[in-house]
Design an enzyme around this catalytic site. Structure first.
Site, PDB file in Angstrom:
ATOM      1  N   LYS A  23       0.898  -1.223   0.052  1.00 43.90           N
ATOM      2  CA  LYS A  23       0.017  -0.143  -0.097  1.00 43.90           C
ATOM      3  C   LYS A  23       0.882   1.382   0.060  1.00 43.90           C
ATOM      4  O   LYS A  23       0.678   2.144  -0.887  1.00 43.90           O
ATOM      5  CB  LYS A  23      -1.054   0.098   1.243  1.00 43.90           C
ATOM      6  CG  LYS A  23      -1.555   1.359   1.619  1.00 43.90           C
ATOM      7  CD  LYS A  23      -2.161   1.186   2.916  1.00 43.90           C
ATOM      8  CE  LYS A  23      -2.417   2.663   3.460  1.00 43.90           C
ATOM      9  NZ  LYS A  23      -1.368   3.349   4.121  1.00 43.90           N
ATOM     10  N   ASN A  24       1.720   1.099   0.885  1.00 43.79           N
ATOM     11  CA  ASN A  24       2.622   2.452   0.878  1.00 43.79           C
ATOM     12  C   ASN A  24       3.672   2.913  -0.180  1.00 43.79           C
ATOM     13  O   ASN A  24       4.120   4.093  -0.109  1.00 43.79           O
ATOM     14  CB  ASN A  24       3.301   2.760   2.256  1.00 43.79           C
ATOM     15  CG  ASN A  24       2.195   2.920   3.524  1.00 43.79           C
ATOM     16  OD1 ASN A  24       1.175   3.341   3.263  1.00 43.79           O
ATOM     17  ND2 ASN A  24       2.441   2.888   4.716  1.00 43.79           N
ATOM     18  N   ARG A  93      -4.179  10.506   3.242  1.00 43.62           N
ATOM     19  CA  ARG A  93      -2.917  11.671   3.544  1.00 43.62           C
ATOM     20  C   ARG A  93      -2.201  11.654   2.077  1.00 43.62           C
ATOM     21  O   ARG A  93      -1.619  12.873   1.936  1.00 43.62           O
ATOM     22  CB  ARG A  93      -2.216  11.039   4.630  1.00 43.62           C
ATOM     23  CG  ARG A  93      -1.409  12.052   5.405  1.00 43.62           C
ATOM     24  CD  ARG A  93      -0.838  11.576   6.563  1.00 43.62           C
ATOM     25  NE  ARG A  93       0.408  12.214   6.955  1.00 43.62           N
ATOM     26  CZ  ARG A  93       0.635  13.251   7.254  1.00 43.62           C
ATOM     27  NH1 ARG A  93      -0.445  14.248   7.449  1.00 43.62           N
ATOM     28  NH2 ARG A  93       1.671  13.790   7.487  1.00 43.62           N
ATOM     29  N   CYS A 117      -5.265   8.783   8.207  1.00 44.34           N
ATOM     30  CA  CYS A 117      -5.480   8.575   9.608  1.00 44.34           C
ATOM     31  C   CYS A 117      -4.963   9.342  10.882  1.00 44.34           C
ATOM     32  O   CYS A 117      -3.901   9.812  10.619  1.00 44.34           O
ATOM     33  CB  CYS A 117      -4.739   6.880   9.866  1.00 44.34           C
ATOM     34  SG  CYS A 117      -5.314   5.564   9.227  1.00 44.34           S
ATOM     35  N   ARG A 122       0.456  15.423  12.577  1.00 43.26           N
ATOM     36  CA  ARG A 122       1.320  14.740  11.220  1.00 43.26           C
ATOM     37  C   ARG A 122       1.600  15.978  10.606  1.00 43.26           C
ATOM     38  O   ARG A 122       1.027  16.130   9.120  1.00 43.26           O
ATOM     39  CB  ARG A 122       0.742  13.983  10.696  1.00 43.26           C
ATOM     40  CG  ARG A 122       0.309  12.505  11.568  1.00 43.26           C
ATOM     41  CD  ARG A 122      -0.495  11.442  10.810  1.00 43.26           C
ATOM     42  NE  ARG A 122       0.345  10.714   9.838  1.00 43.26           N
ATOM     43  CZ  ARG A 122      -0.317   9.834   8.997  1.00 43.26           C
ATOM     44  NH1 ARG A 122      -1.490   9.346   9.005  1.00 43.26           N
ATOM     45  NH2 ARG A 122       0.510   9.034   8.171  1.00 43.26           N
ATOM     46  N   ILE A 124       3.469  18.707   7.697  1.00 35.69           N
ATOM     47  CA  ILE A 124       4.299  18.562   6.473  1.00 35.69           C
ATOM     48  C   ILE A 124       5.508  19.453   6.404  1.00 35.69           C
ATOM     49  O   ILE A 124       5.704  19.890   5.262  1.00 35.69           O
ATOM     50  CB  ILE A 124       3.190  18.211   5.328  1.00 35.69           C
ATOM     51  CG1 ILE A 124       2.583  19.821   5.201  1.00 35.69           C
ATOM     52  CG2 ILE A 124       2.301  17.087   5.488  1.00 35.69           C
ATOM     53  CD1 ILE A 124       1.746  19.457   3.823  1.00 35.69           C
ATOM     54  N   ASP A 305       3.884   0.847  12.105  1.00 38.33           N
ATOM     55  CA  ASP A 305       2.639   0.337  11.623  1.00 38.33           C
ATOM     56  C   ASP A 305       2.439  -1.000  12.220  1.00 38.33           C
ATOM     57  O   ASP A 305       1.234  -1.557  11.910  1.00 38.33           O
ATOM     58  CB  ASP A 305       2.683   0.084   9.918  1.00 38.33           C
ATOM     59  CG  ASP A 305       2.751   1.720   9.497  1.00 38.33           C
ATOM     60  OD1 ASP A 305       2.370   2.688  10.034  1.00 38.33           O
ATOM     61  OD2 ASP A 305       3.247   1.800   8.502  1.00 38.33           O
ATOM     62  N   ILE A 327       7.921   7.245  16.628  1.00 38.25           N
ATOM     63  CA  ILE A 327       7.422   7.893  15.535  1.00 38.25           C
ATOM     64  C   ILE A 327       6.154   8.638  15.753  1.00 38.25           C
ATOM     65  O   ILE A 327       6.156   9.843  15.378  1.00 38.25           O
ATOM     66  CB  ILE A 327       7.333   6.818  14.234  1.00 38.25           C
ATOM     67  CG1 ILE A 327       8.440   6.015  14.280  1.00 38.25           C
ATOM     68  CG2 ILE A 327       6.973   7.400  12.900  1.00 38.25           C
ATOM     69  CD1 ILE A 327       9.710   6.479  13.676  1.00 38.25           C
ATOM     70  N   ARG A 397      -8.902   0.154   3.656  1.00 43.46           N
ATOM     71  CA  ARG A 397      -8.047   1.207   3.048  1.00 43.46           C
ATOM     72  C   ARG A 397      -6.545   0.538   2.967  1.00 43.46           C
ATOM     73  O   ARG A 397      -5.891   0.775   2.107  1.00 43.46           O
ATOM     74  CB  ARG A 397      -7.736   2.447   4.086  1.00 43.46           C
ATOM     75  CG  ARG A 397      -8.643   3.311   4.144  1.00 43.46           C
ATOM     76  CD  ARG A 397      -8.262   4.693   4.833  1.00 43.46           C
ATOM     77  NE  ARG A 397      -6.746   5.133   4.238  1.00 43.46           N
ATOM     78  CZ  ARG A 397      -5.962   5.587   5.073  1.00 43.46           C
ATOM     79  NH1 ARG A 397      -6.157   5.872   6.319  1.00 43.46           N
ATOM     80  NH2 ARG A 397      -4.871   5.771   4.441  1.00 43.46           N
TER      81      ARG A 397
HETATM   82  N1  EPU Z   1       7.281  14.711  10.501  1.00 44.67           N
HETATM   83  C1  EPU Z   1       7.305  15.853  10.726  1.00 44.67           C
HETATM   84  N2  EPU Z   1       7.279  16.829   9.669  1.00 44.67           N
HETATM   85  C2  EPU Z   1       7.195  16.375   8.408  1.00 44.67           C
HETATM   86  C3  EPU Z   1       6.770  15.140   8.250  1.00 44.67           C
HETATM   87  C4  EPU Z   1       6.927  14.346   9.281  1.00 44.67           C
HETATM   88  O1  EPU Z   1       7.608  16.450  11.827  1.00 44.67           O
HETATM   89  O2  EPU Z   1       6.969  17.390   7.478  1.00 44.67           O
HETATM   90  C5  EPU Z   1       7.021  13.624  11.536  1.00 44.67           C
HETATM   91  C6  EPU Z   1       5.882  12.941  11.879  1.00 44.67           C
HETATM   92  O3  EPU Z   1       4.880  13.689  12.609  1.00 44.67           O
HETATM   93  C7  EPU Z   1       6.185  11.790  12.364  1.00 44.67           C
HETATM   94  C8  EPU Z   1       7.377  11.284  11.749  1.00 44.67           C
HETATM   95  O4  EPU Z   1       7.798  12.551  11.541  1.00 44.67           O
HETATM   96  O5  EPU Z   1       6.126  11.912  13.824  1.00 44.67           O
HETATM   97  C9  EPU Z   1       7.196  10.120  10.848  1.00 44.67           C
HETATM   98  O6  EPU Z   1       6.516  10.600   9.620  1.00 44.67           O
HETATM   99  P1  EPU Z   1       6.831  10.350   7.980  1.00 44.67           P
HETATM  100  O7  EPU Z   1       6.622  11.314   7.252  1.00 44.67           O
HETATM  101  O8  EPU Z   1       7.887   9.398   8.125  1.00 44.67           O
HETATM  102  O9  EPU Z   1       5.448   9.425   7.842  1.00 44.67           O
HETATM  103  P2  EPU Z   1       4.389   9.630   6.564  1.00 44.67           P
HETATM  104  O10 EPU Z   1       5.079   9.586   5.421  1.00 44.67           O
HETATM  105  O11 EPU Z   1       3.433  10.359   7.320  1.00 44.67           O
HETATM  106  C10 EPU Z   1       4.433   7.071   6.299  1.00 44.67           C
HETATM  107  C11 EPU Z   1       3.196   5.957   6.163  1.00 44.67           C
HETATM  108  C12 EPU Z   1       2.678   5.614   7.514  1.00 44.67           C
HETATM  109  C13 EPU Z   1       3.955   5.199   8.389  1.00 44.67           C
HETATM  110  C14 EPU Z   1       5.026   6.366   8.459  1.00 44.67           C
HETATM  111  C15 EPU Z   1       6.261   5.888   9.136  1.00 44.67           C
HETATM  112  C16 EPU Z   1       2.535   6.352   3.839  1.00 44.67           C
HETATM  113  C17 EPU Z   1       1.418   6.819   3.175  1.00 44.67           C
HETATM  114  N3  EPU Z   1       2.391   6.391   5.345  1.00 44.67           N
HETATM  115  O12 EPU Z   1       3.501   8.199   6.842  1.00 44.67           O
HETATM  116  O13 EPU Z   1       1.963   4.580   7.320  1.00 44.67           O
HETATM  117  O14 EPU Z   1       3.478   5.082   9.627  1.00 44.67           O
HETATM  118  O15 EPU Z   1       5.427   6.504   7.185  1.00 44.67           O
HETATM  119  O16 EPU Z   1       6.639   4.741   8.566  1.00 44.67           O
HETATM  120  O17 EPU Z   1       3.402   6.075   3.314  1.00 44.67           O
HETATM  121  C18 EPU Z   1      -0.160   3.318   7.831  1.00 44.67           C
HETATM  122  O18 EPU Z   1       0.381   2.691   6.687  1.00 44.67           O
HETATM  123  O19 EPU Z   1      -0.789   2.930   8.560  1.00 44.67           O
HETATM  124  C19 EPU Z   1       0.631   4.547   8.040  1.00 44.67           C
HETATM  125  C20 EPU Z   1       0.028   5.394   8.938  1.00 44.67           C
END
Ligand code: EPU
Length: 414
Positions: A23-24, A93, A117, A122, A124, A305, A327, A397
């Site tokens: 998925k990711n 997201r 979720c 979270r 960006i 996850d 995380i 999802r």
């Molecule tokens: N973070 C920041 N600023 C940013 C981006 C992230 O502070 O600009 C922080 C977040 O708040 C968090 C940490 O960095 O504490 C990790 O966030 P990351 O950006 O690595 O996660 P993500 O890209 O939002 C993806 C997966 C998630 C998975 C995380 C960590 C996708 C679509 N989502 O999220 O998957 O938990 O990486 O491995 O790839 C799931 O599949 O259930 C899921 C939530």
């Protein structure tokens, strides 16, 4: 009952389960096709609701998509850039990957804020910092992000945290940037390698994906390609944990065990008996499980996850198990639901504690997010009696054909 999964638990599962495409990875690969001028065919696409939402968004951009069983044929030749504000944007997201992809291709993206979720805050900021470093201006007004640039120029971008999303978004924005972009402290997740391989097949010049330094040399044109998605390590991990909890003997097929090393080691520490093959894992029934301590970390550490799914298994282990999710420290809503089933759980100062073993008894619970849902499916299979999991749409999802897969393993589920 609509949108609920009903499980009559307490049965031992047996047999084989085949893991779907990741998925990711998929949710990044689909927006990345915007960068191609041509036809991109993607195989092993999981049939999950996140994919439906992203395909809707491709069509909003006037991209032709032919959906076949587990593959997509995406023809971008008639693409038109437009503001993305369809309701599908809010369903996941990852729709924010259209920011990087459209910025890369058109130097302009306008998109409504994304959903997904709720796992605590979270932000960006790192994605936006990356776009700005490449020369873009970002503004946010009335729920919409507008990102534009006269030109994008390669540069060194250091990520304060190895964010998966920021790494992916910056990679996509940088493929056409002039000169060389270096992402330092990049995320190393396998899904990033998968995206890099697809972009390189399209004609990009990306090196170092899977390490903490990714080097992107800008190119002028990307064409079509054929790509197969890697297996979903989180789906695989979920079924392996499920097998440790309730299987007599279960083989999980289409797995890359190297993607799950930290979890497999943790299960061994719990006493789970497993045979780890080249692309499959067989799990055998174990009488006694030991409590363990888990700390989630970026890849190759224990995946956040899988923290919620393993919580269900911990209710069956002797002693106190503990989880610290570094995380998403606020990813603990599943504990309340596990407690409803009879688990002994506690959360304080970012530390989850689960005491076991406890006998779980079926009741009505709610999937508050995707992996909470996965945790509750495992808990429901353990529990005696009937467990009703409400808001199952979260589960669809990310888990392709979960009902069919469970039925094939002998579960009593509807
Ligand atoms: N973070 C920041 N600023 C940013 C981006 C992230 O502070 O600009 C922080 C977040 O708040 C968090 C940490 O960095 O504490 C990790 O966030 P990351 O950006 O690595 O996660 P993500 O890209 O939002 C993806 C997966 C998630 C998975 C995380 C960590 C996708 C679509 N989502 O999220 O998957 O938990 O990486 O491995 O790839 C799931 O599949 O259930 C899921 C939530």
């Amino acid at each position: 009952m609509e949108d609920a999964i009903v499980i009559n638990g307490g049965k031992r599962l047996n047999g084989e389960v085949y893991i779907s495409g990741a998925k990711n990875a998929t949710v990044a690969l689909i927006p990345a096709t915007v960068l191609a001028d041509g036809v991109v065919t993607i195989f092993d696409v999981p049939n999950i609701s996140d994919v439906e939402a992203l395909v809707t968004l491709l069509r909003e951009l006037n991209i032709d998509v032919i959906e076949k069983k587990n593959h997509l044929i995406i023809d971008t030749t008639k693409i038109k850039n437009t503001t993305l504000d369809h309701e599908a944007v809010g369903k996941l997201r990852a729709s924010y990957y259209f920011m990087g992809a459209l910025l890369g291709r058109y130097k302009y993206a306008k998109i409504r804020m994304s959903g997904g979720c709720y796992l605590g805050p979270r932000p960006i900021n790192l994605h936006l910092k990356g776009f700005e470093a490449l020369g873009a201006k970002v503004s946010y007004d009335d729920g919409y992000y507008e990102i534009k640039a006269d030109e994008l120029v390669g540069t060194n971008i250091y990520l304060d945290f190895a964010s998966v999303g920021a790494t992916i978004n910056i990679m996509m924005a940088a493929v056409f940037a002039k000169g060389r972009t270096i992402i330092e402290n990049a995320a190393k997740e396998p899904e990033i390698i998968d995206l890099s391989s697809m972009l390189n097949k399209m004609g990009a010049h990306i090196r170092g994906a899977g390490t903490s330094e990714i080097v992107i040399d800008g190119v002028e044109h990307l064409g079509g390609c054929i790509h197969e998605i890697i297996p979903d390590r989180i789906e695989a991990g979920t079924y392996i944990i499920m097998a440790a909890a309730v299987a007599e003997k279960m083989t999980i097929k289409n797995v890359i065990p190297q993607h799950l090393e930290s979890m497999l080691l943790k299960l061994s520490e719990m006493g789970v008996r497993m045979d780890i093959g080249l692309d499959e894992v067989t799990v055998y029934h174990t009488d006694t499980l030991n409590g363990v301590e888990v700390k989630t970390l970026p890849f190759p550490g224990f995946a956040t996850d899988l923290q919620q799914p393993i919580s269900a298994l911990m209710t069956q282990a002797f002693g106190v198990s503990r989880i610290r999710d570094t995380i998403y420290p606020e990813r603990y809503k599943h504990l309340h639901e596990l407690a409803l089933l009879g688990a002994e759980v506690d959360y304080s100062d970012g530390l989850i504690s689960i005491s076991g073993p406890t006998s779980l008894v079926g009741t009505t619970v709610t999937a508050t997010d995707l992996r909470c849902g996965a945790c509750l499916v495992i808990a429901g299979l353990i529990a005696e009696g009937t467990t009703i999991i409400k808001d199952a749409y979260h589960i669809y999802r990310g888990y392709e054909g979960i009902k069919e897969k469970l039925l094939k393993l002998g579960a009593d589920v509807r």
